[in-house]
Design an enzyme around this catalytic site. Structure first.
Site, mmCIF file in Angstrom:
data_model
loop_
_atom_site.group_PDB
_atom_site.id
_atom_site.type_symbol
_atom_site.label_atom_id
_atom_site.label_comp_id
_atom_site.label_asym_id
_atom_site.label_seq_id
_atom_site.Cartn_x
_atom_site.Cartn_y
_atom_site.Cartn_z
ATOM 1 N N LYS A 178 33.592 22.954 -3.106
ATOM 2 C CA LYS A 178 33.888 23.024 -4.539
ATOM 3 C C LYS A 178 33.995 24.467 -5.029
ATOM 4 C CE LYS A 178 32.460 18.423 -5.845
ATOM 5 N NZ LYS A 178 32.018 17.875 -4.533
HETATM 6 C C1 LIG Z 1 32.540 16.737 -3.899
HETATM 7 C C2 LIG Z 1 32.270 16.578 -2.454
HETATM 8 C C3 LIG Z 1 33.006 15.675 -1.647
HETATM 9 C C4 LIG Z 1 34.061 14.743 -2.217
HETATM 10 O O1 LIG Z 1 35.210 15.436 -2.659
HETATM 11 P P1 LIG Z 1 36.256 14.696 -3.631
HETATM 12 O O2 LIG Z 1 37.218 15.758 -4.030
HETATM 13 O O3 LIG Z 1 35.442 14.194 -4.785
HETATM 14 O O4 LIG Z 1 36.889 13.585 -2.870
HETATM 15 C C5 LIG Z 1 32.748 15.638 -0.282
HETATM 16 N N1 LIG Z 1 31.795 16.426 0.266
HETATM 17 C C6 LIG Z 1 31.059 17.291 -0.469
HETATM 18 C C7 LIG Z 1 30.009 18.101 0.205
HETATM 19 C C8 LIG Z 1 31.272 17.408 -1.847
HETATM 20 O O5 LIG Z 1 30.522 18.270 -2.571
#
Ligand SMILES: *Cc1c(COP(=O)(O)O)cnc(C)c1O
Length: 462
Positions: free
Chosen positions: A112
């Site tokens: 993220k």
């Molecule tokens: C947010 C997140 C996901 C999922 O990603 P999306 O874009 O919501 O599909 C997977 N793994 C981790 C570690 C995350 O923080």
């Protein structure tokens, strides 16, 4: 470049407006009116360039007149300067034709950061120019909150308030949110569950007096600028494995469908992607939908990969929009049906989805076994989310197309699950090793909208 809503009934916006507003007024999600494409030669020319230069070339056509080339290059440079790896998104090999894209070298050790760090700089540049200030409010079960705080800490035009459920996040996640000392960061530990935190944030957006008074802004995963930032590493990893001269496939640990949807955009831009594989944990609504056409939320079962514990996958609406040929009215009708319990994807749309997407689901036991086996065979410690991806990729890999699995978080963010699977305690990277010694700063607050709004107004002194 103009942006339209997936439900076809909201004003058409510029990149800057779509970025600052997040959700469209008709309840839909913003998408570019048309998707720019790169030629074979344009893609080949990305090979060997620094990550920031690839980012500039991929994202530039989407931002229109919002920033000059120099401004945009500076925004990108600042966004990725705090990463702990020169390659930003390094690729490591796990097995023959199977590669792991490590997206966890950002400041909060999860993918993220790629989007949030960029959005922090985009907001700051845009708000400084207009002289406006905004108040960002978000709810988190752990990863999004820390990524948002890291991205906005110390910026002049933004206050950031993050609500997390008191006592229900891991110690690493909590400390990442409570140890930043900048005065524009406000971490609130609320009584209740994550759903309560999210409900209070929604209440604030629906309280128009408050919303306009404090200039509320949202940075959750439906913000188009976040999707755009994630398109870049599909290109950077694919060209390092020989694209566009050969095809690649990706497997993506998925919750809200934001990350994998960025892969879909990369494909539409001309990157030769054979398959995009959705990997889910036991909360498998997307796997069930892609397999049967039925999109029907069930209760969330907490798992060891908590960032994928979702009931409704917001960004899936964007994929449906394209699968339905850009028919906003059809999407709007599906979303109405969803409020009544669920919907069935049309035969034509199912065929369109299955041209690109494939899926798999992994149990808790198999997630732990994959952490254990991958460590034994390669020495790579996977976080539980990444392990879900690796397991699905192992089951799906076909032929000679290289498979790239996205590693979405650092194992040290989920030490208990990783230790129980592998016997090894995953260490924090050296640059974060003092996390447990830093002072914490957090405000406890009840599950009470009035109290939260009063606190926010006082803190920003309106
Ligand atoms: C947010 C997140 C996901 C999922 O990603 P999306 O874009 O919501 O599909 C997977 N793994 C981790 C570690 C995350 O923080």
């Amino acid at each position: 470049m103009k942006y339209i809503s997936t439900r076809g009934a909201a004003p058409i916006l510029s990149f800057e407006e779509a970025m600052l507003s997040g959700l469209a007024r008709d309840g839909g999600l913003y998408l570019p009116e048309s998707i720019p494409t790169l030629s074979h030669g344009d893609i080949a020319a990305l090979s060997g360039l620094p990550y920031e230069e690839i980012a500039f070339r991929i994202m530039r056509p989407f931002i229109g007149e919002t920033f000059t080339d120099d401004e945009f290059a500076e925004i990108i440079a600042k966004a990725y300067a705090g990463f702990g790896h020169d390659a930003r998104a390094p690729l490591v090999q796990l097995a023959e034709n199977h590669f792991l894209l490590e997206l966890f070298h950002g400041p909060t050790l999860a993918f993220k950061d790629f989007a949030m760090q960029l959005i922090g700089q985009l907001f700051e540049a845009s708000l400084k120019r207009s002289g406006n200030r905004v108040t960002i409010v978000g709810a988190t079960s752990g990863d999004t909150g820390s990524a948002a705080i890291e991205a906005f800490r110390g910026l002049e035009a933004v206050d950031v308030f993050i609500l997390y459920p008191h006592g229900r996040v891991s110690e690493v996640q909590r400390r990442q949110m409570t140890t930043p000392s900048e005065s524009n960061v406000h971490t609130l530990a609320m009584d209740g569950h994550f759903d309560d935190c999210q409900a209070r944030v929604k209440d604030m957006f629906n309280d128009f007096d408050f919303r306009d008074g404090v200039r509320l802004a949202g940075v959750n995963s439906i913000n188009w600028a976040r999707v755009l930032a994630q398109v870049v590493y599909y290109f950077s990893s694919a060209v390092s494995l020989g694209a566009p001269h050969r095809k690649v496939s990706f497997t993506v640990p998925t919750g809200n469908f934001g990350d994998i949807f960025a892969g879909y955009i990369a494909k539409r831009m001309g990157l030769p992607i054979e398959q995009l594989v959705v990997a889910t944990n036991q909360n498998d609504i997307l796997h069930r939908c892609l397999a049967t056409g039925d999109y029907r939320p069930d209760g969330v079962i907490p798992s060891i990969s908590p960032s994928m514990d979702i009931q409704v996958s917001s960004n899936f609406e964007r994929a449906l929009f394209y699968a339905y040929g850009g028919d906003g009215a059809a999407i709007s009708a599906l979303m109405d049906e969803l409020k009544e319990g669920g919907f069935k994807v049309s035969q034509g749309a199912r065929e369109a989805l299955s041209e690109t997407f494939n899926s798999g689901r992994v149990s808790e036991e198999d997630t732990l076994a994959t952490i254990r086996n991958t460590f034994a065979r390669t020495g790579e410690l996977l976080c539980p989310h990444s392990a879900v991806g690796v397991q699905v990729a192992n089951a799906q890999r076909i032929g000679h197309t290289p498979m790239i699995t996205l590693a979405t978080a650092h194992p040290a963010k989920f030490p208990d699950a990783v230790k129980s699977a592998s016997g090894v305690h995953p260490a924090l990277p050296p640059r974060m090793a003092d996390l447990f010694d830093r002072d914490e700063r957090v405000t406890r607050i009840g599950n009470d909208l009035g109290a939260i709004e009063t606190l926010i107004r006082e803190r920003i002194a309106l």
